[in-house]
Write a protein that holds these residues in place. Structure first.
Motif, short mmCIF file in Angstrom:
data_model
loop_
_atom_site.label_atom_id
_atom_site.label_comp_id
_atom_site.label_asym_id
_atom_site.label_seq_id
_atom_site.Cartn_x
_atom_site.Cartn_y
_atom_site.Cartn_z
N GLU A 37 27.98 19.84 -41.56
CA GLU A 37 28.56 19.06 -42.67
C GLU A 37 29.64 19.84 -43.44
O GLU A 37 30.47 19.23 -44.11
CB GLU A 37 27.45 18.59 -43.62
N GLN A 38 29.63 21.16 -43.30
CA GLN A 38 30.65 21.98 -43.97
C GLN A 38 32.03 21.81 -43.34
O GLN A 38 33.02 22.27 -43.89
CB GLN A 38 30.23 23.47 -43.96
N ARG A 39 32.05 21.13 -42.19
CA ARG A 39 33.35 20.88 -41.54
C ARG A 39 33.80 19.43 -41.67
O ARG A 39 34.73 18.98 -41.01
CB ARG A 39 33.29 21.31 -40.07
N ALA A 40 33.11 18.66 -42.54
CA ALA A 40 33.54 17.27 -42.81
C ALA A 40 34.89 17.31 -43.54
O ALA A 40 35.12 18.21 -44.35
CB ALA A 40 32.50 16.56 -43.66
N PRO A 41 35.77 16.34 -43.23
CA PRO A 41 37.11 16.38 -43.85
C PRO A 41 37.10 16.46 -45.37
O PRO A 41 37.90 17.18 -45.95
CB PRO A 41 37.75 15.05 -43.38
N GLN A 42 36.16 15.74 -46.01
CA GLN A 42 36.13 15.77 -47.48
C GLN A 42 35.85 17.18 -47.99
O GLN A 42 36.39 17.61 -49.00
CB GLN A 42 35.05 14.84 -48.06
N TYR A 43 34.98 17.91 -47.26
CA TYR A 43 34.68 19.27 -47.73
C TYR A 43 35.81 20.23 -47.37
O TYR A 43 36.16 21.12 -48.16
CB TYR A 43 33.33 19.76 -47.18
N LEU A 44 36.41 20.05 -46.20
CA LEU A 44 37.53 20.92 -45.82
C LEU A 44 38.70 20.79 -46.80
O LEU A 44 39.46 21.73 -46.99
CB LEU A 44 38.00 20.61 -44.40
N ALA A 45 38.79 19.61 -47.44
CA ALA A 45 39.84 19.44 -48.45
C ALA A 45 39.58 20.36 -49.65
O ALA A 45 40.50 20.80 -50.33
CB ALA A 45 39.91 17.99 -48.90
N LEU A 46 38.29 20.65 -49.90
CA LEU A 46 37.95 21.58 -51.00
C LEU A 46 38.05 23.03 -50.54
O LEU A 46 38.55 23.89 -51.25
CB LEU A 46 36.51 21.33 -51.47
N ASN A 47 37.49 23.30 -49.35
CA ASN A 47 37.51 24.66 -48.82
C ASN A 47 37.89 24.62 -47.35
O ASN A 47 37.05 24.37 -46.48
CB ASN A 47 36.13 25.32 -48.97
N PRO A 48 39.16 24.88 -47.05
CA PRO A 48 39.63 24.80 -45.66
C PRO A 48 38.92 25.78 -44.74
O PRO A 48 38.99 25.63 -43.52
CB PRO A 48 41.11 25.16 -45.78
N GLN A 49 38.20 26.76 -45.29
CA GLN A 49 37.43 27.66 -44.43
C GLN A 49 36.18 26.98 -43.87
O GLN A 49 35.58 27.49 -42.92
CB GLN A 49 36.98 28.90 -45.22
N GLY A 50 35.77 25.89 -44.47
CA GLY A 50 34.55 25.23 -43.98
C GLY A 50 33.32 26.09 -44.17
O GLY A 50 32.42 26.12 -43.32
N LEU A 51 33.27 26.79 -45.28
CA LEU A 51 32.13 27.66 -45.61
C LEU A 51 31.63 27.30 -47.00
O LEU A 51 32.42 26.92 -47.87
CB LEU A 51 32.55 29.13 -45.60
N VAL A 52 30.32 27.43 -47.20
CA VAL A 52 29.79 27.36 -48.56
C VAL A 52 29.52 28.79 -49.03
O VAL A 52 29.28 29.67 -48.19
CB VAL A 52 28.49 26.51 -48.62
N PRO A 53 29.62 29.04 -50.33
CA PRO A 53 29.74 28.09 -51.43
C PRO A 53 31.19 27.76 -51.78
O PRO A 53 32.11 28.46 -51.40
CB PRO A 53 29.10 28.85 -52.58
N ALA A 54 31.30 26.66 -52.57
CA ALA A 54 32.52 26.40 -53.34
C ALA A 54 32.04 25.95 -54.72
O ALA A 54 31.02 25.26 -54.81
CB ALA A 54 33.37 25.33 -52.67
N LEU A 55 32.76 26.35 -55.72
CA LEU A 55 32.41 25.93 -57.09
C LEU A 55 33.56 25.11 -57.64
O LEU A 55 34.69 25.59 -57.75
CB LEU A 55 32.17 27.16 -57.98
N GLU A 56 33.25 23.83 -57.94
CA GLU A 56 34.25 22.95 -58.56
C GLU A 56 34.10 23.06 -60.06
O GLU A 56 33.02 22.82 -60.61
CB GLU A 56 33.96 21.50 -58.16
N LEU A 57 35.16 23.42 -60.73
CA LEU A 57 35.11 23.54 -62.19
C LEU A 57 35.30 22.16 -62.82
O LEU A 57 35.72 21.20 -62.15
CB LEU A 57 36.19 24.51 -62.67
#
Ligand code: GSH
Length: 213
Positions: A37-57
């Motif tokens: 799921e880390q490679r879903a397009p919606q997440y890649l838009a947040l983190n193109p690396q396709g890795l967690v974590p990401a923190l949205e402020l």
């Protein structure tokens, strides 16, 4: 704030500890890594690396890379500090954290192990790769903290070094590593007594599997 993570991700675990130590509340979005799921397009838009974590402020900006996120939180919310006040202390804590975050975790993380399997390495050899990487790296960490540890890896308050160490000890157990690091294990016990560390444990996360039995 919204944390994108996965209960078993050690990099996301680091950020959960930092958020907890700072007393910050956050929303949580789980990305099941084994399902990709880390490679879903919606997440890649947040983190193109396709890795967690990401923190949205809250203003929509996105931070990635767990150590950068922890340092951001430390600068934006200075109390309690996660780095010592003096330059040498700060460099020492960062160095301890990087023993794990640069030289252990990236060599044994999911992506690398999957690539080894794709290249024909047998499962027992893949497991041994991860175990040996962790054992060698944490043996060095253990030596490093002879001079720096009090109750925690550096002195008597938790720092970013502990934030990185504790999830790596979790990985060590997962891969059946020999737990021959008495100082690191004493630091782990001190950390586990703190609510922020306990709340960040993988099995305490909403996306963890329910307890068996
Ligand atoms: N250096 C990155 C590492 C992030 C990382 O490796 N995350 C792993 C989980 S611990 C991941 O998302 N793996 C998914 C994959 O490899 O596809 C950080 O510290 O944030």
């Amino acid at each position: 704030m919204r944390l994108h993570g996965f209960f078993r991700s050690s990099a996301a675990w680091r950020v959960r500890i930092a958020l907890g130590l700072k007393g910050l509340s956050y929303d949580y979005v789980s990305h099941r890594l084994l399902q990709g799921e880390q490679r879903a397009p919606q997440y890649l838009a947040l983190n193109p690396q396709g890795l967690v974590p990401a923190l949205e402020l809250d203003d929509g900006q996105v931070l990635t890379q767990s150590l950068a996120i922890c340092e951001y939180l430390d600068e934006a919310y200075p109390d309690p500090p996660l780095l010592p006040a003096d330059p040498l202390g700060r460099a020492t804590v960062r160095s301890l954290a990087q023993v794990v975050a640069c030289d252990i975790h990236p060599v044994q993380n999911l992506k690398i192990l999957q690539r080894l399997r794709e290249n024909g390495l047998a499962e027992d050899a893949v497991q041994a790769w991860a175990r040996t990487t962790i054992e060698e790296g944490l043996a060095a960490y253990e030596q490093r903290i002879v001079r720096t540890a009090g109750r925690f890896s550096f002195g008597d308050t938790p720092t970013i070094a502990d934030i990185v160490l504790i999830p790596q000890l979790g990985n060590a157990r997962r891969f059946g590593a020999a737990l021959e690091w008495p100082r690191a294990l004493a630091v782990e016990a001190a950390c586990q007594a703190l609510p922020a560390f306990a709340a960040a444990e993988p099995l305490a996360q909403p996306d963890a599997p329910p307890p068996k039995g």
